[in-house]
Enzyme design. Sequence first.
Site, PDB file in Angstrom:
ATOM      1  N   ASP A 124       0.840  -1.201   0.000  1.00 23.40           N
ATOM      2  CA  ASP A 124       0.000   0.000   0.000  1.00 23.40           C
ATOM      3  C   ASP A 124       0.874   1.250   0.000  1.00 23.40           C
ATOM      4  O   ASP A 124       2.020   1.213   0.461  1.00 23.40           O
ATOM      5  CB  ASP A 124      -0.847   0.084   1.282  1.00 23.40           C
ATOM      6  CG  ASP A 124      -1.814  -1.063   1.404  1.00 23.40           C
ATOM      7  OD1 ASP A 124      -2.186  -1.629   0.372  1.00 23.40           O
ATOM      8  OD2 ASP A 124      -2.188  -1.373   2.553  1.00 23.40           O
TER       9      ASP A 124
HETATM   10  N1  URA Z   1      -1.164  -5.878   4.034  1.00 24.14           N
HETATM   11  C1  URA Z   1      -1.608  -4.612   4.009  1.00 24.14           C
HETATM   12  O1  URA Z   1      -2.615  -4.296   4.615  1.00 24.14           O
HETATM   13  N2  URA Z   1      -0.919  -3.720   3.279  1.00 24.14           N
HETATM   14  C2  URA Z   1       0.187  -4.002   2.602  1.00 24.14           C
HETATM   15  O2  URA Z   1       0.769  -3.130   1.968  1.00 24.14           O
HETATM   16  C3  URA Z   1       0.643  -5.325   2.646  1.00 24.14           C
HETATM   17  C4  URA Z   1      -0.057  -6.248   3.373  1.00 24.14           C
END
Ligand code: URA
Length: 235
Positions: free
Chosen positions: A102
């Site tokens: 993310d």
């Molecule tokens: N889980 C999440 O919530 N975000 C990420 O970037 C990776 C795993």
Amino acid sequence: MRLNKFLSNSGVASRRKCDEIIKEGKVFVNGRQVTELGTQINEKKDKVTVEGKKISLPSSFVYIKFNKPKGYACTAHDEKGRKTIYDLIPSEERLFSIGRLDYDTEGLLLLTNDGDFANKVAHPKYSIEKEYRVTVEGEIKESELAVMRKGVVVNGERMPSARVEKLSQDEKYTKLSVVIDEGQNRQVRRMFEAIGKNIHLLKRVRIGSVRLGGLKRGDYRDMTEEELNSLVRPM
Ligand code: URA
């Protein structure tokens, strides 16, 4: 070389998806539409296009491990105009990330121009473990850890179970290690949202046996032969 292998090695999509693209009539070899699965091509001579775009194999493969900082998107063009990881990894060739993090997540991200390798590593069949360090605001009770280990329910859907260990705690934050082997969208964040906790920091530290190690934020380096070999066993 089989046409679907050529397309997937060139980063078009997974082999199965490439078969669909072929069946849909989007692929042309030397100007002729090809819809036959199993078509063989001469990758040195034949001109292959998908929806009019010329497809070619990378001249040499690149495999990179990168410490993605928070505040960068994992796309080539972010629709909101935000900074992307490609601002930090200048490359003449299109490298694509194996899985994503993310915008607000930091840590280990693998990038390559080898489409076949990327598709294999991301394939659920291998269920490669991913380990995260999570810092949350406040305390976490044993009962909340037990719920996450079993698989929290989000909007009526049970999330996959996870290995969750508490590492430390002070007046403000609790630090945990979370290991998952699936990669559902925002999986770790959704697990903590489900128990009503705010994530302060989310960082991926390991994929399979490849560790972030001492890589500084924003830095990257070539993966070693050993790291590469550790990721995919023959299917
Ligand atoms: N889980 C999440 O919530 N975000 C990420 O970037 C990776 C795993």
